[in-house]
Design a protein around this motif. Sequence first.
Motif, PDB file in Angstrom:
ATOM      1  N   UNK A 101       0.842  -1.194   0.000  1.00 39.14           N
ATOM      2  CA  UNK A 101       0.000   0.000   0.000  1.00 39.14           C
ATOM      3  C   UNK A 101       0.884   1.253   0.000  1.00 39.14           C
ATOM      4  N   UNK A 102       1.881   1.258   0.886  1.00 35.12           N
ATOM      5  CA  UNK A 102       2.761   2.444   0.997  1.00 35.12           C
ATOM      6  C   UNK A 102       3.518   2.674  -0.306  1.00 35.12           C
ATOM      7  N   UNK A 103       3.868   1.585  -1.005  1.00 39.60           N
ATOM      8  CA  UNK A 103       4.655   1.703  -2.240  1.00 39.60           C
ATOM      9  C   UNK A 103       3.863   2.322  -3.395  1.00 39.60           C
ATOM     10  N   UNK A 104       2.544   2.493  -3.204  1.00 45.30           N
ATOM     11  CA  UNK A 104       1.778   3.242  -4.211  1.00 45.30           C
ATOM     12  C   UNK A 104       2.067   4.736  -4.117  1.00 45.30           C
ATOM     13  N   UNK A 105       2.572   5.165  -2.978  1.00 46.77           N
ATOM     14  CA  UNK A 105       2.740   6.605  -2.730  1.00 46.77           C
ATOM     15  C   UNK A 105       4.200   7.047  -2.686  1.00 46.77           C
ATOM     16  N   UNK A 106       5.108   6.129  -2.451  1.00 49.37           N
ATOM     17  CA  UNK A 106       6.521   6.497  -2.322  1.00 49.37           C
ATOM     18  C   UNK A 106       7.391   5.304  -2.722  1.00 49.37           C
ATOM     19  N   UNK A 107       8.688   5.590  -2.851  1.00 45.09           N
ATOM     20  CA  UNK A 107       9.637   4.533  -3.234  1.00 45.09           C
ATOM     21  C   UNK A 107      10.015   3.712  -2.000  1.00 45.09           C
ATOM     22  N   UNK A 108       9.873   2.383  -2.116  1.00 44.96           N
ATOM     23  CA  UNK A 108      10.370   1.478  -1.080  1.00 44.96           C
ATOM     24  C   UNK A 108      11.453   0.617  -1.724  1.00 44.96           C
ATOM     25  N   UNK A 109      12.604   0.536  -1.074  1.00 49.93           N
ATOM     26  CA  UNK A 109      13.631  -0.426  -1.494  1.00 49.93           C
ATOM     27  C   UNK A 109      13.803  -1.395  -0.331  1.00 49.93           C
ATOM     28  N   UNK A 110      13.509  -2.660  -0.555  1.00 49.15           N
ATOM     29  CA  UNK A 110      13.566  -3.638   0.546  1.00 49.15           C
ATOM     30  C   UNK A 110      14.397  -4.843   0.125  1.00 49.15           C
ATOM     31  N   UNK A 111      15.283  -5.276   1.017  1.00 48.96           N
ATOM     32  CA  UNK A 111      16.051  -6.504   0.755  1.00 48.96           C
ATOM     33  C   UNK A 111      16.481  -7.095   2.088  1.00 48.96           C
ATOM     34  N   UNK A 112      16.423  -8.408   2.175  1.00 48.22           N
ATOM     35  CA  UNK A 112      16.884  -9.098   3.384  1.00 48.22           C
ATOM     36  C   UNK A 112      18.384  -9.030   3.529  1.00 48.22           C
ATOM     37  N   UNK A 113      19.052  -8.581   2.484  1.00 51.51           N
ATOM     38  CA  UNK A 113      20.502  -8.373   2.566  1.00 51.51           C
ATOM     39  C   UNK A 113      20.878  -7.307   1.556  1.00 51.51           C
ATOM     40  N   UNK A 114      21.571  -6.258   2.027  1.00 44.71           N
ATOM     41  CA  UNK A 114      21.879  -5.100   1.180  1.00 44.71           C
ATOM     42  C   UNK A 114      23.280  -5.185   0.587  1.00 44.71           C
ATOM     43  N   UNK A 115      23.998  -6.286   0.798  1.00 48.20           N
ATOM     44  CA  UNK A 115      25.389  -6.327   0.317  1.00 48.20           C
ATOM     45  C   UNK A 115      25.437  -6.720  -1.160  1.00 48.20           C
ATOM     46  N   UNK A 116      26.466  -6.207  -1.844  1.00 50.24           N
ATOM     47  CA  UNK A 116      26.694  -6.555  -3.251  1.00 50.24           C
ATOM     48  C   UNK A 116      26.918  -8.061  -3.376  1.00 50.24           C
ATOM     49  N   UNK A 117      27.743  -8.619  -2.482  1.00 54.50           N
ATOM     50  CA  UNK A 117      28.106 -10.032  -2.583  1.00 54.50           C
ATOM     51  C   UNK A 117      26.894 -10.940  -2.512  1.00 54.50           C
ATOM     52  N   UNK A 118      26.006 -10.700  -1.563  1.00 54.46           N
ATOM     53  CA  UNK A 118      24.838 -11.584  -1.429  1.00 54.46           C
ATOM     54  C   UNK A 118      23.910 -11.432  -2.622  1.00 54.46           C
ATOM     55  N   UNK A 119      23.722 -10.213  -3.110  1.00 53.09           N
ATOM     56  CA  UNK A 119      22.798 -10.037  -4.242  1.00 53.09           C
ATOM     57  C   UNK A 119      23.336 -10.692  -5.516  1.00 53.09           C
TER      58      UNK A 119
END
Length: 269
Positions: free
Chosen positions: A115-133
């Motif tokens: 719902x919130x992502x209809x109004x603003x940008x959400x970036x979500x990840x269980x891990x923010x590291x380059x290596x894991x992605x």
Amino acid sequence: MTDLPGIVITGASGRMGQMLVRTVLASDKARLVGCVERAGNAWLGRDIGEAMGGAAVGVSVTDDPLEAFAKAQAVIDFTSPAATVEFAALAAQARAVHVIGTTGLEPAHLEKLDWAAHHAVIVRAGNMSLGVNLLVQLTKKVAEALDADWDIEVLEAHHRMKVDAPSGTALMLGDAAAEGRGVTLDEAKVAARDGITGARERGSIGFSSIRGGDIVGEHDVIFATEGERIVLRHLATDRTIFARGALKAALWGQDKIPGHYNMIDVLGL
Ligand SMILES: NC(=O)C1=CN([C@@H]2O[C@H](COP(=O)(O)OP(=O)(O)OC[C@H]3O[C@@H](n4cnc5c(N)ncnc54)[C@H](O)[C@@H]3O)[C@@H](O)[C@H]2O)C=CC1
Ligand SMILES: O=C(O)C1=N[C@H](C(=O)O)C[C@H](O)C1
């Protein structure tokens, strides 16, 4: 200097919160404009720099997220699922990019984020590291190449204070393996084994969690068949990798249209 995007850190006294405060203060691309903690936290009202044992930085810790978010272009949030859902609604109201590192979110939480992502940008990840992605993408590729004669197991190890299992990273890796294999993780997931479990079910994706000491975060994806085995591994030894990724996401999100993004989008992998 004042043109730089203003960042609010929630959960500022936590393990990741403090790492994020240091990362934003050290950056020449963003400025720290707020720090939020929950009611009753010992750091409320104190300057965040002093509370962390250093010099004052001119930002006091508050338990009023709405007031803090009103000054922000981005909110970086590594807290708890309930807090993250509350912050998503407030960040959307403030039209601030909401970077979510919090793990352990259930489907009901995710619905509210949508719902919130209809109004603003959400970036979500269980891990923010380059290596894991990168490992997520490799896992998908390997799973695509192998059939169900190859058993897939995800192992994760974390510090003794971690409250959720399997880790958010393990679930990202499991999702990637399931996608590569053309199934959903919901149908393939086996997250606990104890007692007489019977033989392993063909095609299942197993998870094992270790908790101990100060382990930052370790993940193996094992592909095992008769006579051979492939192990894809990521070892995190320093939480700065997560904080740097989160700040990158906050800056990346500044010119994006509202929506729910992840770190694969941010990193262009
Ligand atoms: N996506 C990623 O790359 C990473 C994600 N994490 C996740 O981040 C989360 C936090 O991890 P840690 O920093 O280790 O935990 P922590 O327990 O050290 O910190 C959490 C902080 O959030 C605060 N908090 C909780 N509810 C709040 C509320 N309503 N308002 C304001 N503050 C609130 C707590 O007081 C605490 O200071 C966990 O879900 C963890 O799995 C951790 C590391 C990397
Ligand atoms: O709680 C942690 O510490 C971590 N949580 C994330 C997860 O659940 O995977 C990321 C990292 O492994 C550290």
